[in-house]
Structure formats: structure tokens, C-alpha cells
Write a protein that holds these residues in place. Structure first.
Motif, PDB file in Angstrom:
ATOM      1  N   TRP A 172       0.851  -1.194   0.000  1.00 16.01           N
ATOM      2  CA  TRP A 172       0.000   0.000   0.000  1.00 16.01           C
ATOM      3  C   TRP A 172       0.882   1.238   0.000  1.00 16.01           C
ATOM      4  CZ3 TRP A 172      -0.716   3.813   3.865  1.00 16.01           C
ATOM      5  CH2 TRP A 172      -1.838   4.644   3.700  1.00 16.01           C
ATOM      6  N   GLU A 173       0.412   2.275  -0.679  1.00 21.77           N
ATOM      7  CA  GLU A 173       1.123   3.551  -0.724  1.00 21.77           C
ATOM      8  C   GLU A 173       0.123   4.683  -0.615  1.00 21.77           C
ATOM      9  OE1 GLU A 173       4.513   4.692  -3.573  1.00 21.77           O
ATOM     10  OE2 GLU A 173       2.732   5.654  -4.460  1.00 21.77           O
ATOM     11  N   SER A 174       0.549   5.771   0.037  1.00 17.78           N
ATOM     12  CA  SER A 174      -0.296   6.963   0.115  1.00 17.78           C
ATOM     13  C   SER A 174       0.563   8.213   0.161  1.00 17.78           C
ATOM     14  CB  SER A 174      -1.175   6.931   1.366  1.00 17.78           C
ATOM     15  OG  SER A 174      -1.974   8.109   1.439  1.00 17.78           O
ATOM     16  N   THR A 175      -0.028   9.292  -0.366  1.00 14.39           N
ATOM     17  CA  THR A 175       0.546  10.623  -0.229  1.00 14.39           C
ATOM     18  C   THR A 175       0.253  11.106   1.198  1.00 14.39           C
ATOM     19  OG1 THR A 175      -1.500  11.581  -1.071  1.00 14.39           O
ATOM     20  CG2 THR A 175       0.271  11.147  -2.683  1.00 14.39           C
ATOM     21  N   PRO A 176       0.900  12.199   1.634  1.00 11.74           N
ATOM     22  CA  PRO A 176       0.700  12.690   3.001  1.00 11.74           C
ATOM     23  C   PRO A 176      -0.761  12.997   3.345  1.00 11.74           C
ATOM     24  CG  PRO A 176       2.656  13.671   2.082  1.00 11.74           C
ATOM     25  CD  PRO A 176       1.961  12.938   0.952  1.00 11.74           C
ATOM     26  N   TYR A 177      -1.124  12.595   4.565  1.00  9.67           N
ATOM     27  CA  TYR A 177      -2.447  12.846   5.144  1.00  9.67           C
ATOM     28  C   TYR A 177      -2.378  12.374   6.591  1.00  9.67           C
ATOM     29  CZ  TYR A 177      -3.893   7.992   5.633  1.00  9.67           C
ATOM     30  OH  TYR A 177      -3.992   6.698   6.058  1.00  9.67           O
ATOM     31  N   ALA A 178      -3.435  12.595   7.346  1.00 10.38           N
ATOM     32  CA  ALA A 178      -3.520  12.082   8.716  1.00 10.38           C
ATOM     33  C   ALA A 178      -4.928  11.580   8.974  1.00 10.38           C
ATOM     34  CB  ALA A 178      -3.168  13.164   9.728  1.00 10.38           C
ATOM     35  N   GLU A 179      -5.017  10.521   9.781  1.00 10.29           N
ATOM     36  CA  GLU A 179      -6.320   9.992  10.187  1.00 10.29           C
ATOM     37  C   GLU A 179      -6.284   9.636  11.668  1.00 10.29           C
ATOM     38  OE1 GLU A 179      -7.631   6.050   8.662  1.00 10.29           O
ATOM     39  OE2 GLU A 179      -5.606   5.885   7.842  1.00 10.29           O
ATOM     40  N   ALA A 180      -7.454   9.610  12.271  1.00 11.12           N
ATOM     41  CA  ALA A 180      -7.580   9.293  13.691  1.00 11.12           C
ATOM     42  C   ALA A 180      -8.304   7.960  13.854  1.00 11.12           C
ATOM     43  CB  ALA A 180      -8.357  10.390  14.410  1.00 11.12           C
TER      44      ALA A 180
END
Length: 121
Positions: free
Chosen positions: A53-61
Motif C-alpha cells: 500500500w502507498e499513500s501521499t501525506p495525510y492524517a487519520e484518527a
């Protein structure tokens, strides 16, 4: 699958990373993740999944992480902050484990790619 499958950061066998949407939108607290990934193996009942899996910058709770997950970071950087404010940062070559029930935040600091094995038992 009944034979050994070599995994590379770009996929496994004929499997290649494709656009996907794994991150639940309601958990995102910052940024807009652009994701890609591939499932290498699935138990069939959805309880055990291995993939890339790959993702660009972000944040989750997370109020309660849904499973036990082992990860190895292939590229980029991620920071996990637990409910007590303890921050653990991982970069290429690092491995980490997130236990079921983890409460805190997951922040992709630099576009990150990882191998993962997730058990949803």
C-alpha cells in the motif's frame, strides 16, 4: 495460491499497484490521501490480508484500530501517535506493529509505501 510468490516494492508476480481507496473518509483529519496498492493474498473470509500500500501525506484518527497489523516501510515516512501523545516515527527499512484497539493518529509525513499483513480476528 499454492506456490511461493516473490514480492517487490512494485507488486508480486503479475500484480501491480493500482489506485485504491482504503482510508475511510470519516477518519481523515488532515490532507487528502492519494492511494495505490495491491492485495497479494487474502484468506477469503476477509480476516487476513497481505499486500502493498502507498499513500501521499495525510492524517487519520483511530478510536479503535480494527485489527492487528504488521508493516514494513519500503519508502517514505509515517508517524503514529498514541492516545497518550507518544510519537513513533518510521522510515524506509523500519518495521512496526499496530495492535487491534490502538487509539491515536496515523500520519503519512512523506509519501509512504509499505508491505503489510493485517489480521482482522
Amino acid at each position: 495460491m499454492t506456490s511461493v510468490l516473490k514480492m517487490t516494492p512494485d507488486g508480486a508476480g503479475d500484480l501491480r499497484l493500482e489506485p485504491c481507496s482504503v482510508v475511510p473518509p470519516e477518519t481523515v483529519i488532515d490532507g487528502t490521501p492519494q492511494e495505490q496498492g495491491t492485495v497479494i493474498s487474502d484468506s477469503g473470509d476477509g480476516k487476513f490480508v497481505v499486500g502493498i500500500w502507498e499513500s501521499t501525506p495525510y492524517a487519520e484518527a483511530f478510536d479503535s484500530y480494527p485489527g492487528d497489523e504488521f508493516c514494513q516501510v519500503l519508502s517514505g515516512k509515517v508517524a503514529l501517535t498514541d492516545e497518550d501523545g507518544n510519537v513513533s516515527t518510521f522510515s524506509a527499512g523500519d518495521s512496526y506493529f499496530v495492535p487491534k484497539g490502538f487509539k491515536g493518529t496515523f500520519r503519512v509525513v512523506e509519501t509512504m509505501r509499505k508491505y503489510y499483513a493485517l489480521y482482522m480476528g
